[in-house]
Each structure stands twice: as structure tokens, then as C-alpha cells.
Design an enzyme around this catalytic site. Sequence first.
Site, PDB file in Angstrom:
ATOM      1  N   LYS A   4      41.450  36.767  50.423  1.00 12.52           N
ATOM      2  CA  LYS A   4      40.049  36.360  50.615  1.00 12.52           C
ATOM      3  C   LYS A   4      39.913  34.836  50.558  1.00 12.52           C
ATOM      4  O   LYS A   4      39.259  34.238  51.421  1.00 12.52           O
ATOM      5  CB  LYS A   4      39.180  37.038  49.535  1.00 12.52           C
ATOM      6  N   ASP A  29      40.635  36.559  38.415  1.00 16.02           N
ATOM      7  CA  ASP A  29      39.959  37.685  39.080  1.00 16.02           C
ATOM      8  C   ASP A  29      40.636  39.027  38.776  1.00 16.02           C
ATOM      9  O   ASP A  29      40.083  40.087  39.105  1.00 16.02           O
ATOM     10  CB  ASP A  29      39.902  37.455  40.593  1.00 16.02           C
ATOM     11  N   ARG A  89      35.026  43.832  42.109  1.00 18.95           N
ATOM     12  CA  ARG A  89      36.222  44.008  41.254  1.00 18.95           C
ATOM     13  C   ARG A  89      35.959  45.036  40.140  1.00 18.95           C
ATOM     14  O   ARG A  89      36.858  45.761  39.733  1.00 18.95           O
ATOM     15  CB  ARG A  89      36.686  42.671  40.672  1.00 18.95           C
TER      16      ARG A  89
HETATM   17  O1  SPQ Z   1      33.886  33.790  45.944  1.00 24.33           O
HETATM   18  P1  SPQ Z   1      33.540  34.381  44.607  1.00 24.33           P
HETATM   19  O2  SPQ Z   1      32.306  35.222  44.713  1.00 24.33           O
HETATM   20  O3  SPQ Z   1      33.418  33.341  43.526  1.00 24.33           O
HETATM   21  O4  SPQ Z   1      34.753  35.367  44.226  1.00 24.33           O
HETATM   22  C1  SPQ Z   1      35.654  35.489  43.101  1.00 24.33           C
HETATM   23  C2  SPQ Z   1      36.202  36.968  43.177  1.00 24.33           C
HETATM   24  O5  SPQ Z   1      36.319  37.683  42.181  1.00 24.33           O
HETATM   25  O6  SPQ Z   1      36.559  37.340  44.295  1.00 24.33           O
HETATM   26  C3  SPQ Z   1      35.047  35.191  41.743  1.00 24.33           C
HETATM   27  F1  SPQ Z   1      34.035  35.811  41.428  1.00 24.33           F
HETATM   28  O7  SPQ Z   1      36.828  34.671  43.276  1.00 24.33           O
HETATM   29  C4  SPQ Z   1      36.854  33.236  43.153  1.00 24.33           C
HETATM   30  C5  SPQ Z   1      37.721  32.852  41.956  1.00 24.33           C
HETATM   31  O8  SPQ Z   1      37.279  33.411  40.761  1.00 24.33           O
HETATM   32  C6  SPQ Z   1      37.453  32.693  44.433  1.00 24.33           C
HETATM   33  C7  SPQ Z   1      37.936  31.300  44.304  1.00 24.33           C
HETATM   34  C8  SPQ Z   1      38.289  30.531  45.527  1.00 24.33           C
HETATM   35  O9  SPQ Z   1      38.540  31.134  46.599  1.00 24.33           O
HETATM   36  O10 SPQ Z   1      38.358  29.294  45.435  1.00 24.33           O
HETATM   37  C9  SPQ Z   1      38.144  30.682  43.088  1.00 24.33           C
HETATM   38  C10 SPQ Z   1      37.810  31.332  41.801  1.00 24.33           C
HETATM   39  O11 SPQ Z   1      36.549  30.853  41.345  1.00 24.33           O
HETATM   40  P2  SPQ Z   1      36.402  29.494  40.497  1.00 24.33           P
HETATM   41  O12 SPQ Z   1      34.953  29.456  40.118  1.00 24.33           O
HETATM   42  O13 SPQ Z   1      37.293  29.652  39.321  1.00 24.33           O
HETATM   43  O14 SPQ Z   1      36.784  28.362  41.339  1.00 24.33           O
END
Ligand code: SPQ
Length: 428
Positions: free
Chosen positions: A23, A315, A388
Amino acid sequence: MTNRHLITDVTSLQGTVEIPGDKSISHRAIMFGSIADGTTTIRNFLAGEDCLSTISCFQKLGVTIQQDGTNVTIEGKGLNGLQEAKELLDVGNSGTTIRLMTGILSGLPYHSVLAGDASIAKRPMTRVVEPLRKMGANIEGREQGKYTPLSIRGGKLHGITYELPVASAQVKSAILLAGLQAEGQTTVIEPARTRNHTETMLQMFGVNVNTNDRTITIEGNQKLTGTDIMVPGDISSAAFFLTAGAIVPNSRILLKNVGLNETRSGMIDVLLAMGADFAIINENHSSEPSGDIEIATSNLKGTEINGDIIPRLIDEIPIIALMATQAEGTTIISDAKELKVKETNRIDTVVSELTKLGADITATDDGMIIKGKTPLTGGTVNSHGDHRIGMMLAIAATIAQGDVILEDAEAVAVSYPNFFEHLQQLMK
Ligand code: SPQ
């Protein structure tokens, strides 16, 4: 809201799963292809709801994007080829879309409004708004920019040096994407290493980015050139079947094409620490490494998970918590406060939903404590709209004795539209 009657007390999981595209990488491939000059092609794109929201936002900015299942072609005309959107940019449930796009749009001479669903409306935006304002960005939002909707009037930016207060790949990426358009140099210093797809992929689009341990530097006024991207499978999606293979009796599963980027592979370290029976085969060492993973039913033991590994598996914590309920002894997860600001407060949702199925799990201020090994029972559980949490509960049902109903099951489509099909195919 769709409720789903889950299959419980499964006797065995056997077979092969082709893990869908990553993703994080799929989002970035769309974004970078849209701001690059020339054609970008993407293979094994994740056609999940979040990444489709990213496509739709860039189409509203005038980019020609054709998506046919997992194949995407983007006709990029460079950053200056984007046009002002005539309507609101709807990011749906996707934190990655809104935070990275805020970085991109801060440097473009347009007015843009970004908003998403009820979950996005609760997630903190100050973490990107504050550093971007320091770079000269003009961003407004609800409660002084704490929350969506965000309204951006893009313009001239200047480079900054910024120490991230939280380990967040999204904040790092938003600053680097603004830095790309700024006067001078931009430096981001991370408290712990977070996923590095932005840095790696910008280089694939011809951008100069320097990484020295936890310090990343980018020069301003750089251009991207279209390229061909092959997206590896998402280790965050594979984690559900890695756990299922380890906890369902008499199981053996082969997971094909799992992304093994070091900044994402904390789950592998946890499987090792818990004594899981698995092997990585057919490794491919490209800039986004990948491999196949075979896993079988395992005698698991509890472990401690904290410190720098947390961003490498943030995640996966909901599914790791489930795995810990089937391990002998105590598992302690700490330093994971960030879980509170995901699609749901994932400390609360994991603890409340697994408790309904009979798990011995306690929330702490920055994580959870899980005691095993505990048999799980039937019950009615709820994803709370968090993909998740939904998938973790579906895997929990496979070992539960008694009926399990999952409310709001369709949330899984955010990152893994074929999840229930894949699970069904493994059941023997
Ligand atoms: O995109 P989103 O909604 O934040 O999705 C999540 C997930 O569980 O799929 C978190 F809720 O993943 C983020 C991850 O936790 C995706 C991501 C990225 O692609 O850069 C980084 C992480 O978030 P963060 O806030 O730690 O940068």
C-alpha cells in the site's frame, strides 16, 4: 455496514497466497508518477480503496491516470503540469494520501481543499502542518490546522532542518516532498528509522536524496522523470497469514512475493523471537527487496517488543497481539503510543475486541500486555471501520470455538480487497 458470519474452529490452513501489492509503495508510485515528466507504469499496484483515493485526487488535479486492475499508466507532465482542482480532494480513509499530498500541494500555486472520512477527521494533522508552515506554506484547517478539512494556498517554500517529534514516515515524506520544491536544502532527522519508500522511490524517479543513518537531506528545485515500478507484496498484509499459519493447527502456508524492506520487516524479527516455524526463500535483493515465506503451525513463546523496532512493525501490532494470545507466557508491547492515532485507537480497539473473544489482554499507556496461551471463544466483534482490526478479528475467528460475527467487515477493502477470498482458499 456489512456483518459477516466468520468461519471458526478451522482444522487446517494449507496452500499458497499471492500477497497483493504494498500500500505505501502503491500510493507513492501514483504520487511520484503524477508529478514526474513522462510516462510511469506500475505493475502489481494495490487496487485497495486507499490507493484508489490517491488516484482520484491526482485525476482531480488534471493528471491522466489509467488503471486496469493491478496495472497503472500515468502520463505525467511534471509538477507544473498539475492544475487547480475544481472540487474537494477526498482522501477517504487514507492518512498517507492526505499527509503526503499536503506536502506536495504546499509548493504549488493553487488553492486545494483536502478532507476524508470520519476517521481521517479525528487524526492529527499538526504534525505535517507545523513543519510545512515553517517552510513558508499557507495551510489552514479546523482548530488552527489540527484537523481536516485542510485548505492549502500553495506558494514559494524554503528549506528547513527539522527534527521529527514522532517517528512518522508520513511526516518525513510530506517535508521531503515540499523540500523538493523549496529554495535551498531540507533536512529531516528521525528519532528512529521509519519506512524509507519515499527516499528509495524518489531516487528511482531521478531525484537526489541523501540518507545518513537517521538524517535525510534533499536539495530543492529538483524534477522527477517517469519510470517503471514493480510493487512488491505488502508485508503488512502478509502478516495476517503469517500469524494464521503459525496459530491454526496442522497448517502450512506459502506466501509469495512478500516485501522485505528492512524498515518494514520488524514482523520477521518478532516471528524469530517468538520461535515461529518459518523460512524465507527465493529472496530478491532489489531496491525494494522481496521473497517468499513459508510458515507452519508453531509452538510460540511470549516476547517483549519496544524501542526502535516499533516503527518497523507499527501496522502489524494488532495481528501480533492476536499471535501473542496463542504464545506461552507474557508478551509486552510498549513505546507504541502512535497506535492511538491510527484509523482507530488501536490500543483500545485491539484490547476491547480481543477481550470479547476471551483473550487475557490489558491496555497500557503505550502498548499492551498479553498473557497466553488462551483459548478463544465465539462472540460479536466489530472492526470499528479499521481494516487491520477487521482482518485481525477474522484470523482470530479461525481458532475460536463458537460463532464469531464481525460487524463492519467491509473495512478490509481499504488495504486488502481479496482478503476473505484468500482466507477461504486456504481452509481445508
Ligand atoms: O495511510 P494510513 O491510513 O495512515 O495507514 C496506516 C495503515 O495501517 O495502513 C496507518 F494507519 O499505515 C501508515 C503507517 O502506519 C502508512 C505509512 C506510509 O505509507 O507512510 C506510514 C505509517 O504511518 P506514520 O504515521 O507512522 O507515518
